[in-house]
Motif scaffolding. Structure first.
Motif, short mmCIF file in Angstrom:
data_model
loop_
_atom_site.label_atom_id
_atom_site.label_comp_id
_atom_site.label_asym_id
_atom_site.label_seq_id
_atom_site.Cartn_x
_atom_site.Cartn_y
_atom_site.Cartn_z
N UNK A 43 0.74 -1.30 0.15
CA UNK A 43 0.00 -0.09 0.01
C UNK A 43 0.84 1.37 -0.03
N UNK A 44 2.13 1.14 -0.25
CA UNK A 44 3.22 2.10 -0.22
C UNK A 44 4.06 2.42 -1.13
N UNK A 312 -7.03 14.81 6.60
CA UNK A 312 -8.33 13.97 6.56
C UNK A 312 -8.92 13.76 8.10
N UNK A 315 -13.76 10.93 9.98
CA UNK A 315 -15.13 10.65 9.27
C UNK A 315 -14.55 10.33 7.93
N UNK A 316 -13.66 10.88 7.14
CA UNK A 316 -13.06 10.28 5.81
C UNK A 316 -12.76 9.03 5.95
N UNK A 319 -15.18 6.48 6.34
CA UNK A 319 -15.82 6.29 5.10
C UNK A 319 -15.33 5.52 4.19
N UNK A 320 -13.89 5.79 3.82
CA UNK A 320 -13.18 5.23 2.68
C UNK A 320 -12.88 3.68 3.22
N UNK A 322 -14.92 1.82 5.21
CA UNK A 322 -16.13 1.02 5.11
C UNK A 322 -16.35 0.90 3.86
N UNK A 323 -16.05 1.88 2.59
CA UNK A 323 -16.34 1.56 1.50
C UNK A 323 -15.11 0.85 0.74
N UNK A 325 -12.32 1.24 -0.08
CA UNK A 325 -11.59 1.93 -0.80
C UNK A 325 -9.79 1.76 -0.68
N UNK A 326 -8.96 1.82 -1.79
CA UNK A 326 -7.88 1.61 -1.41
C UNK A 326 -7.02 2.53 -0.81
N UNK A 327 -7.34 3.75 -0.89
CA UNK A 327 -6.92 4.91 -0.13
C UNK A 327 -7.04 4.65 1.19
N UNK A 329 -6.38 1.90 2.89
CA UNK A 329 -4.99 1.24 3.35
C UNK A 329 -3.69 1.90 2.97
N UNK A 330 -3.89 2.83 2.03
CA UNK A 330 -2.80 3.57 1.81
C UNK A 330 -2.68 4.80 2.91
N UNK A 331 -3.40 5.38 3.44
CA UNK A 331 -3.41 6.44 4.38
C UNK A 331 -3.06 5.73 5.59
#
Lengths: 375, 375
Positions: A43-44, A312, A315-316, A319-320, A322-323, A325-327, A329-331
Motif C-alpha cells: 500500500x506504499x 483528513x 469521518x473520511x 468512510x473510505x 467502510x467503502x 477504498x484503496x486509499x 489502506x494507503x493512508x
C-alpha cells in the motif's frame, strides 16, 4: 567505498543509540524496519516509506525466491533497482517462512526441502543456497540460515535445533565469504532457556559476525516471557555490534526491547494493521471502522504530521475504510509507519539525552489515556 | 469572487480549446475528468491526481448520497474538504447510476424511487432532491437530473424519455436558483435521432444553462454510431458554453469527440483499467499480466514521465500485478491518468496551433504501431 560499520554513540541504562554505516546510507539505531515482503511495502510507494523516516527495509527471501525468483531480480539489476529503493535492505534467510508458510517440509542436516505455497513447486533451501539468493537479491544485510522451533517445545528439542542452527551459521559464514560493504548477521537461538541462549551466543561469537540477531522470540510466547529472555540474552552478545530482534512488534514491545539493549526490529504490524483499519497512535489503538468516527471531523491524532492526520478527518478515514477504498489502506499504513518511525526517533533522542526512563514513563502514561472522547 | 465563465480561445475545424474559470481554479479544455466515485479516485492520493494534470474531478451523487450521505459531507464542510481536493468538482445528478446500479426502481413524473445497492434501503431522487444533494456536496458544476434510456430503444420511448428529461431540466433550473460561482449544466437527450437531439437542445437553450452535456451516448451503441451522432449534436448547442460528453471514453473516443467539438469528458476507464492491469500508452494497450513482460527491464513507455514509467521496469509491474500487490493498481492508475491528461494537453496545444488534423493523424499512426517488440 564505505564499509559496513556500527558506531555506538550513547547508552542510557541498557538502551543504546548509534549508527550503522553502509555504502547505501546510514541506519540510525534503534531502527524499525518496515517489511517489503514481495518487493513492496504493501500500500506504499517507496518514496513514501522513506518519507516516514525509514532508513532500511526488510525483504523476504522465501517470497522473492518463489516469485519473481532471485535469478530474475539479479538479471534485472538487483532488488534495490527492481523496487525503486536505494537505501539499505536487510533480507531474512527464508528459514522462518519455510516453517510458517510452505507445505510438505522436510528438514535434514543439509537444509530443508518444501513445496511453494503459491504453486506447489518443489524447492530446497540450505545455508549455501540462502547465501546465494540473498547475494543475488543484492541484500545489504544478509541473515544466516537458521531453524526456529515453534514454542512451547521441550528443552532437548530446542537445544538440538539451536545446535543445528549454529552449524548452519558456520556454513552461512563460509558461503558468504568476503563481501566488503555487505554484512552477515548471526542469529542466536535457544528458546527461553538462558543456558542455551548463552551457548548459542558463544558459538556465534566464535564464528564472528557483523551483527547479531535474537531469533526465536515473538513466536507466541507472550510479552512477559519475551521480556524475561531479553533481560539477559542481549548481554551475551558483543557490545560493539548491532543487535536485531526479529519480528517485533507492537509499540510497547518495541519500547521494552530497546530498554533491554536491542538496536533493530522489523514487523508487518504497522502495514498489515493499516489495511485492516487498526491505527496506532500515542494514545493507543484506534479502530477506524468503529461507528463513533462516522461524523468526527477531527484527525486521528492532532499532533501527528503524516498525510492521513494532516489532510483528513476521522469521518473520511471511516468512510473510505467502510467503502473498501484503496486509499484507506494507503493512508492508514502511511500513518502507522510514520508513528512507528516517530517512536524510534523519540527513543533515539531520549537515549542521546539521557532521559530514556522518562520517555518510557510518558510513553506508557500517554497510551494509558486511551483515545480522545467521542464528540 | 470569480464567477463561472467559459472562454473559447481557439478552434481548429470543429475542435475547440478554451478555459472554464471557476472560483476554485481554471479548467483547461478540452478537459478529461477522472472519476472519484466515493470521494476518492480509486488507488490515488488526490495530490497525485493533481500531479497528472487534472483540473477537475467528477463525483457521483448516487454513491455519495447513500454513503456517507450528502448531509454528512455537508456537516463535515463539503466534498472538497472531505476528500482533500481543492480544485473544481463536477457532480452528476445520480440519475444514470440509479438506472444502472439500484434495485426496484420506480419512475414517475415526479422522479424515481429505488433501493440502495449497498444495504437495500429506500430512497427517492427528484430534480429538486438532486439539486439539494449536489449543493450539500458543494459541487462546482451541477448536472440536471435526467433520465437516460438504454439503447437500443424505439423512437417513441426515446422521445418520451427526452421530453421528461426536459421537464426535469426546467425543474432542476428552478431548484438550483442563483448560486454565483457555481454552474448548472443541462443534458441533451434524444438517442441517435437527429430531430430529437435538436428538439432537446432547443428546449435546453430556452431554459438557459452555464454549459451543456451530450447525454445518452456511450451506453453500448458503439463508436461509429456515437461519432455519427456527434457529427451533428454539438452543433445544436451554443458556441459560447462548454460542451460535455458524459462517460467517454477510450483514447480514440476522446480524440474523435474533441474533433467533433466536445470540451469535457469523464470516464472510469483509466482508473478501472489501472486496477486490472490494462495500460494505455501512445502505442495502444499493454496488458501487464502477459508473461512477455516478466523479464523485461524496459519501462511501459520510455517517453512517459509518470512515476510508473520513470522508476519501474515492465518486469516489476508484471510481478506486483501477479502478486496482487496494491502498488500495482497505484502505479498503473497513475500512469493511465497521466497518459489521458497528456493526451488532452497534446490536443489543447494542437488546436491552439492549428495543427489538430496532424495531431489526429500522428495519434492514430502511433497507436497502430502497437507495443514494442518483446525482447
Amino acid at each position: 567505498m564505505t564499509k559496513f560499520s556500527y558506531s555506538l554513540n550513547a547508552t542510557d541504562g541498557k538502551a543504546r543509540t548509534g549508527v550503522i554505516s553502509t555504502p547505501r546510507g546510514d541506519i540510525r539505531t534503534p531502527a524499525f524496519m518496515p517489511v517489503g515482503t514481495a518487493a513492496t511495502v504493501k500500500a506504499m510507494m517507496p518514496e513514501s516509506v522513506a518519507a516516514t523516516g525509514a532508513d532500511i527495509l526488510l525483504g523476504n527471501t522465501y517470497h522473492l525466491m518463489l516469485r519473481p525468483t532471485a535469478e530474475r531480480i539479479d538479471r534485472l539489476g538487483g532488488l534495490h533497482k527492481f523496487m525503486n529503493w536505494d537505501k539499505p535492505i536487510l533480507t531474512d534467510s527464508g528459514g522462518f517462512q519455510v516453517m510458517s508458510l510452505a507445505g510438505l517440509r522436510k528438514l535434514t542436516e543439509k537444509g530443508v526441502t518444501f513445496k511453494s505455497h503459491i504453486d506447489g513447486s518443489s524447492h530446497e533451501l540450505t545455508p549455501e543456497r540462502s547465501m546465494e539468493i540473498q547475494q543475488l537479491l543484492g541484500s545489504d544485510i544478509v541473515m544466516c540460515f537458521d531453524e526456529c522451533p515453534a514454542l512451547p517445545a521441550d528443552k532437548d528439542r530446542i537445544a538440538e535445533s539451536m545446535r543445528l542452527s549454529m552449524r548452519w551459521a558456520q556454513r552461512s559464514r563460509d558461503a558468504f565469504g568476503d563481501r566488503p560493504g555487505h554484512a552477515l548477521f548471526g542469529i542466536m537461538q535457544g528458546g527461553l532457556e538462558a543456558d542455551l541462549r548463552e551457548e548459542s551466543a558463544q558459538a556465534l561469537r566464535e564464528i564472528g559476525f557483523d551483527g547479531y540477531a535474537v531469533g526465536g522470540l515473538a513466536v507466541g510466547e507472550g510479552q512477559e516471557k519475551m521480556f524475561d529472555c531479553l533481560d539477559y540474552a542481549p548481554g551475551f552478545l558483543p557490545e560493539d555490534k548491532p543487535r536485531y530482534l526479529m519480528g517485533v512488534g507492537k509499540p510497547d514491545d518495541i519500547v521494552g526491547a530497546v530498554a533491554r539493549g536491542i538496536d533493530m526490529m522489523d514487523c508487518v504490524l504497522p502495514s498489515r494493521s493499516g489495511r485492516t483499519g487498526q491505527v496506532f497512535t500515542r494514545n493507543g489503538v484506534v479502530n477506524i471502522k468503529n461507528a463513533r468516527h462516522a461524523d468526527d471531523p477531527r484527525p486521528l491524532d492532532e499532533a501527528c504530521t503524516c498525510p492521513a492526520c494532516s489532510n483528513y478527518s476521522r469521518a473520511y478515514l471511516h468512510h473510505v475504510f467502510r467503502s473498501q477504498e484503496m486509499i484507506s489502506g494507503m493512508l492508514l499504513t502511511w500513518h502507522n509507519l510514520h508513528y512507528f518511525q516517530e517512536l524510534m526517533q523519540g527513543m533515539r533522542d531520549a537515549i542521546s539525552e539521557g532521559r530514556f526512563a522518562e520517555f518510557e514513563k510518558t510513553f506508557h502514561e500517554t497510551r494509558a489515556q486511551g483515545d480522545i472522547e467521542p464528540l
